[in-house]
Design a protein around this motif. Structure first.
Motif, PDB file in Angstrom:
ATOM      1  N   GLU A 155       0.821  -1.208   0.000  1.00 29.51           N
ATOM      2  CA  GLU A 155       0.000   0.000   0.000  1.00 29.51           C
ATOM      3  C   GLU A 155       0.855   1.258   0.000  1.00 29.51           C
ATOM      4  O   GLU A 155       0.608   2.199  -0.758  1.00 29.51           O
ATOM      5  CB  GLU A 155      -0.927   0.005   1.219  1.00 29.51           C
ATOM      6  CG  GLU A 155      -2.107  -0.939   1.097  1.00 29.51           C
ATOM      7  CD  GLU A 155      -3.284  -0.510   1.950  1.00 29.51           C
ATOM      8  OE1 GLU A 155      -4.268  -0.005   1.376  1.00 29.51           O
ATOM      9  OE2 GLU A 155      -3.214  -0.675   3.172  1.00 29.51           O
ATOM     10  N   ALA A 156       1.888   1.278   0.840  1.00 31.17           N
ATOM     11  CA  ALA A 156       2.695   2.483   1.004  1.00 31.17           C
ATOM     12  C   ALA A 156       3.533   2.789  -0.227  1.00 31.17           C
ATOM     13  O   ALA A 156       3.695   3.962  -0.598  1.00 31.17           O
ATOM     14  CB  ALA A 156       3.593   2.344   2.231  1.00 31.17           C
ATOM     15  N   ASN A 157       4.055   1.752  -0.887  1.00 37.56           N
ATOM     16  CA  ASN A 157       5.038   1.980  -1.947  1.00 37.56           C
ATOM     17  C   ASN A 157       4.514   1.776  -3.365  1.00 37.56           C
ATOM     18  O   ASN A 157       5.075   2.342  -4.302  1.00 37.56           O
ATOM     19  CB  ASN A 157       6.238   1.053  -1.719  1.00 37.56           C
ATOM     20  CG  ASN A 157       7.001   1.407  -0.462  1.00 37.56           C
ATOM     21  OD1 ASN A 157       7.829   2.307  -0.452  1.00 37.56           O
ATOM     22  ND2 ASN A 157       6.713   0.685   0.615  1.00 37.56           N
ATOM     23  N   LEU A 158       3.476   0.972  -3.519  1.00 37.33           N
ATOM     24  CA  LEU A 158       2.959   0.696  -4.858  1.00 37.33           C
ATOM     25  C   LEU A 158       1.603   1.320  -5.127  1.00 37.33           C
ATOM     26  O   LEU A 158       1.222   1.480  -6.287  1.00 37.33           O
ATOM     27  CB  LEU A 158       2.864  -0.824  -5.083  1.00 37.33           C
ATOM     28  CG  LEU A 158       4.138  -1.650  -4.909  1.00 37.33           C
ATOM     29  CD1 LEU A 158       3.868  -3.112  -5.261  1.00 37.33           C
ATOM     30  CD2 LEU A 158       5.286  -1.096  -5.742  1.00 37.33           C
ATOM     31  N   ALA A 159       0.850   1.641  -4.082  1.00 38.93           N
ATOM     32  CA  ALA A 159      -0.528   2.103  -4.259  1.00 38.93           C
ATOM     33  C   ALA A 159      -0.775   3.490  -3.693  1.00 38.93           C
ATOM     34  O   ALA A 159      -1.930   3.837  -3.417  1.00 38.93           O
ATOM     35  CB  ALA A 159      -1.494   1.097  -3.623  1.00 38.93           C
ATOM     36  N   GLY A 160       0.269   4.271  -3.517  1.00 42.28           N
ATOM     37  CA  GLY A 160       0.078   5.633  -3.033  1.00 42.28           C
ATOM     38  C   GLY A 160      -0.564   5.717  -1.673  1.00 42.28           C
ATOM     39  O   GLY A 160      -1.187   6.722  -1.336  1.00 42.28           O
ATOM     40  N   GLY A 161      -0.461   4.652  -0.878  1.00 46.47           N
ATOM     41  CA  GLY A 161      -0.988   4.676   0.472  1.00 46.47           C
ATOM     42  C   GLY A 161      -2.328   3.997   0.656  1.00 46.47           C
ATOM     43  O   GLY A 161      -2.764   3.789   1.783  1.00 46.47           O
ATOM     44  N   SER A 162      -2.999   3.608  -0.458  1.00 49.45           N
ATOM     45  CA  SER A 162      -4.325   2.993  -0.297  1.00 49.45           C
ATOM     46  C   SER A 162      -4.670   2.116  -1.490  1.00 49.45           C
ATOM     47  O   SER A 162      -4.871   2.621  -2.602  1.00 49.45           O
ATOM     48  CB  SER A 162      -5.406   4.052  -0.122  1.00 49.45           C
ATOM     49  OG  SER A 162      -6.693   3.459  -0.091  1.00 49.45           O
ATOM     50  N   LEU A 163      -4.783   0.801  -1.252  1.00 51.00           N
ATOM     51  CA  LEU A 163      -5.253  -0.110  -2.292  1.00 51.00           C
ATOM     52  C   LEU A 163      -6.739   0.047  -2.551  1.00 51.00           C
ATOM     53  O   LEU A 163      -7.249  -0.465  -3.547  1.00 51.00           O
ATOM     54  CB  LEU A 163      -4.952  -1.556  -1.887  1.00 51.00           C
ATOM     55  CG  LEU A 163      -3.501  -2.028  -2.034  1.00 51.00           C
ATOM     56  CD1 LEU A 163      -3.309  -3.366  -1.351  1.00 51.00           C
ATOM     57  CD2 LEU A 163      -3.104  -2.116  -3.498  1.00 51.00           C
ATOM     58  N   ALA A 164      -7.440   0.748  -1.674  1.00 45.01           N
ATOM     59  CA  ALA A 164      -8.861   0.993  -1.894  1.00 45.01           C
ATOM     60  C   ALA A 164      -9.080   2.089  -2.936  1.00 45.01           C
ATOM     61  O   ALA A 164     -10.179   2.202  -3.495  1.00 45.01           O
ATOM     62  CB  ALA A 164      -9.543   1.384  -0.580  1.00 45.01           C
TER      63      ALA A 164
END
Length: 402
Positions: free
Chosen positions: A100-109
């Protein structure tokens, strides 16, 4: 003559009995959580060795065989799945947090994960390619939703559903003349005239699972079109790494970039098919479509590293990881002798510490071995509708949920 207890002793006895009654449920639960594993338990040393080598303390899964020392959304998704299979909730949480922190800008939602992260050419570390990879997105959503069910975590379930909704929005498209299909990447970067597809990105058990979890979604249609694809692109029983849909021809055609070769991507199609529930109505036909490797090995021919899916001609010797991927498939097709031969290849190549002086197997081969060997050992299987059925009680040292 029995001596009656004094009042103070009587009160102490009553208090002790009451305390014991209150403590019994906790003691029973503790005894259950510390119940010894069965005598035939599985130590899962391959998962422990894989995690020790490839999973950092912060949850980053590293592929050391790349110049960028990359981490991918695929690696994170596989790591989370293996952690769920082995009831390693702490490792699962760390890998999720890093993703989440490194690939999804902090939120997989809110954002599909970038597929590639690593050392940048100009120095430093970060996202190298911000595009998503749909197979990883599906595996992460699946691991979250099943982790939520098995660990009774509503947060994981909700996050998995949100990620799945993003995949539907960004990676499922209605192809002209075919219908809805899963693209290998977001439709914002995909276009005709030929729509590129990756057969190994669509494990049927995951599609069945999402069809049940999201009955109003596109997954029934995607499943039907995936099965249609396998029937069309496997004339000799071998799957290609890539293929394409041509709206003009209304047909599946050779991939414009990768051609008709089947190799490191396609090996997963046999793995997924082999692990499919024997209650799945499409299993028999799917295995028939993918008959090529089984026929080769039954004839005591070596499994090739590369195969021309139009002619069936192979070249090169398949690496050890391919043998791990073959285990569920060969068991499913009833190739007993061929299965025994591949099992004989695997023990020295499990994702366990390498012998002194030898290089460890590459990350991807270890993943194939873990998928295949853990299934063959009975550590997990997939149900009729794709539900994960782990055998946590068979693990010698099961990790306790955090």
């Amino acid at each position: 003559m029995r001596r009656l207890p004094t009042p103070s002793a009587h009160r102490r006895a009553l208090l002790g009995a009451a305390g014991l009654a209150l403590a019994l449920p906790k003691l029973a639960a503790a005894a259950q959580s510390q119940e010894p594993a069965p005598a035939t338990c599985h130590p899962a040393t391959d998962w422990a060795a894989f995690a020790a080598r490839h999973v950092q303390a912060d949850g980053r899964v590293i592929d050391f065989n790349t110049p960028q020392q990359q981490s991918t959304s695929e690696g994170q998704s596989y790591g989370m799945f293996f952690a769920l299979v082995h009831n390693d909730r702490a490792a699962f949480a760390r890998m999720l947090a890093w993703t989440e922190a490194n690939l999804a800008g902090g939120s997989l939602a809110k954002k599909l994960p970038a597929w590639q992260w690593g050392r940048k050419p100009e120095g430093g570390w970060g996202v190298l390619d911000a595009n998503a990879a749909s197979d990883a997105d599906l595996w992460i959503a699946y691991a979250l939703m099943e982790g939520g069910r098995l660990w009774n975590d509503a947060g994981y379930r909700a996050l998995g559903r949100s990620l799945l909704a993003l995949a539907v929005r960004d990676e499922v498209v209605a192809l002209p003349g075919l219908g809805r299909m899963l693209l290998p990447w977001p439709k914002s970067v995909a276009s005709g005239p030929s729509w590129r597809l990756n057969p190994s990105y669509m494990p049927l058990q995951l599609l069945r699972y999402f069809q049940q979890a999201d009955p109003t979604g596109p997954w029934g249609e995607v499943t039907d079109n995936t099965l249609r694809m396998f029937g069309a692109v496997t004339p000799k029983g071998f799957a290609p790494d890539w293929c394409a849909w041509s709206p003009d021809e209304r047909a599946f055609v050779a991939d414009p970039q990768k051609g008709l070769t089947g190799s490191y991507d396609a090996i997963r199609t046999y793995l997924w098919a082999g692990m499919l529930s024997d209650k799945d109505p499409a299993r028999k036909m799917l295995l028939l479509n993918l008959r090529g490797p089984g026929q080769l090995l039954a004839e005591r021919q070596p499994l090739p590293e590369y195969v021309d899916t139009a002619s069936g001609a192979g070249r090169g010797m398949a690496p050890l990881g391919f043998a791990g991927a073959m285990l569920p498939y060969l068991k499913a097709v009833g190739a007993t002798d061929a299965l025994a031969a591949q099992v004989a290849r695997v023990p020295g190549g499990r994702a366990a510490p390498a012998a002194p002086g030898t290089a460890p197997l590459p990350y991807y081969e270890q993943c194939l071995l873990l998928f295949g060997q853990a299934w063959h050992d009975g550590r997990y299987e997939f149900g009729r509708n794709g539900q994960l059925q782990p055998s946590w009680r068979t693990l010698c040292r099961p990790n306790r949920p955090a």
